[in-house]
Design an enzyme around this catalytic site. Sequence first.
Site, PDB file in Angstrom:
ATOM      1  N   LYS A 221       1.939 -10.901 -23.093  1.00  0.00           N
ATOM      2  CA  LYS A 221       2.829 -10.106 -23.935  1.00  0.00           C
ATOM      3  C   LYS A 221       4.209 -10.214 -23.639  1.00  0.00           C
ATOM      4  CE  LYS A 221      -0.113  -7.717 -26.905  1.00  0.00           C
ATOM      5  NZ  LYS A 221      -1.071  -6.349 -27.111  1.00  0.00           N
ATOM      6  N   ARG A 261      -8.450  -7.847 -23.495  1.00  0.00           N
ATOM      7  CA  ARG A 261      -8.351  -8.765 -24.480  1.00  0.00           C
ATOM      8  C   ARG A 261      -7.283  -9.872 -24.108  1.00  0.00           C
ATOM      9  NH1 ARG A 261      -5.190  -9.656 -28.755  1.00  0.00           N
ATOM     10  NH2 ARG A 261      -6.043 -10.449 -30.785  1.00  0.00           N
TER      11      ARG A 261
HETATM   12  N1  PMM Z   1      -2.856  -7.170 -29.520  1.00  0.00           N
HETATM   13  C1  PMM Z   1      -2.650  -8.144 -30.399  1.00  0.00           C
HETATM   14  C2  PMM Z   1      -3.437  -8.154 -31.570  1.00  0.00           C
HETATM   15  N2  PMM Z   1      -4.810  -7.685 -31.412  1.00  0.00           N
HETATM   16  N3  PMM Z   1      -6.037  -5.746 -30.597  1.00  0.00           N
HETATM   17  C3  PMM Z   1      -6.020  -4.734 -29.617  1.00  0.00           C
HETATM   18  N4  PMM Z   1      -7.125  -4.158 -29.523  1.00  0.00           N
HETATM   19  N5  PMM Z   1      -5.204  -4.856 -28.582  1.00  0.00           N
HETATM   20  C4  PMM Z   1      -4.195  -5.622 -28.562  1.00  0.00           C
HETATM   21  O1  PMM Z   1      -3.251  -5.267 -27.488  1.00  0.00           O
HETATM   22  C5  PMM Z   1      -3.982  -6.523 -29.534  1.00  0.00           C
HETATM   23  C6  PMM Z   1      -4.849  -6.736 -30.603  1.00  0.00           C
HETATM   24  C7  PMM Z   1      -1.498  -8.982 -30.345  1.00  0.00           C
HETATM   25  O2  PMM Z   1      -1.485 -10.040 -29.601  1.00  0.00           O
HETATM   26  P1  PMM Z   1      -1.991 -11.670 -30.174  1.00  0.00           P
HETATM   27  O3  PMM Z   1      -1.158 -12.037 -31.289  1.00  0.00           O
HETATM   28  O4  PMM Z   1      -2.212 -12.425 -28.936  1.00  0.00           O
HETATM   29  O5  PMM Z   1      -3.425 -11.420 -30.805  1.00  0.00           O
END
Ligand code: PMM
Length: 309
Positions: A221, A261
């Site tokens: 991030k 995650r």
């Molecule tokens: N971050 C993203 C998308 N979904 N879900 C949860 N539970 N926690 C997160 O921090 C989160 C998420 C955005 O990141 P990505 O674009 O790499 O999926």
Amino acid sequence: MSESAFTARPRADRMRVLGILNVTPDSFSDGGRWDGPGAAAARGARLRAEGADLVDVGGESTRPGAGRVPADEELARVVPVVGLLAASGIRTSVDTTRARVAEAALRAGAVAVNDVSGGRADPAMSRVVRDAGCPWILMHSRGTSATMRRLAVYHDVVGQVVDELSRRVDAALAAGVPADALVLDPGLGFAKTPEHDWLLLAHLDRLCALGFPVLVGASRKSFLGALLAGRDGRPRPVAQREDATTAVTAYAALAGAWGVRVHAVRAAVDAARAVAAIRAAGPPDAPRPADGCPPAGTLTARSSPVRPN
Ligand code: PMM
């Protein structure tokens, strides 16, 4: 495949790892990389082979400023991939804020719902989760992807995120979702500045103190990009944030998080296992992950056994 049901309980041996599978053209790290359901499912199978407990399948980018994808388009992206993975015995969570998408994905074989709106976006989500009897990850966020940047204003970010998430928990419980289905997530980068993200990580114990399992999503991030910026002030490119991501993973495991995650599953599983091995070598009377996070400043050893995957 006769595996027992997936629950929000901690694993006995190590922190859980969710592998990210974005079937979107525009997510910030892996968007647009998996051309069609077959390629996406192959990637999901790889994440599983590297040790992912769940493959988290998302069909709508949540990147700041992103617009909404029509529900039919999100369904068409997500459901075939979930179905293919389920047919291979691979457990998935569906990363969606829409009850209709969650319901279709659960029907196609998903075993958990990951909702970055914490149930705010769709009032029908609690019914879908309750009827499915599946775990529900409630992430903290404010507004929508389009508006969240300007909502990153707090006088006490840790206290306010904990309060706002507790209200999401209350709403879920009032709708009949059982407490043991819930997992909480501070939502790093969602209506947060990098300073907010670091504060939330430093005070993860305050979120854990609510008594629910906690998931941390730091992978690649922008707060890591900002930390690792070059001398010219330019953020470190997304693909070069992996080591810092793994450091946060190890920290989350030490802090008693239920899961992380991540994009790079093998590194996260290795970090989680290393932390578990340190804990297992420590005093036997220390709290186990099932007890929630330790109090602030007591990142002590725990007594969980270490087993290979
Ligand atoms: N971050 C993203 C998308 N979904 N879900 C949860 N539970 N926690 C997160 O921090 C989160 C998420 C955005 O990141 P990505 O674009 O790499 O999926």
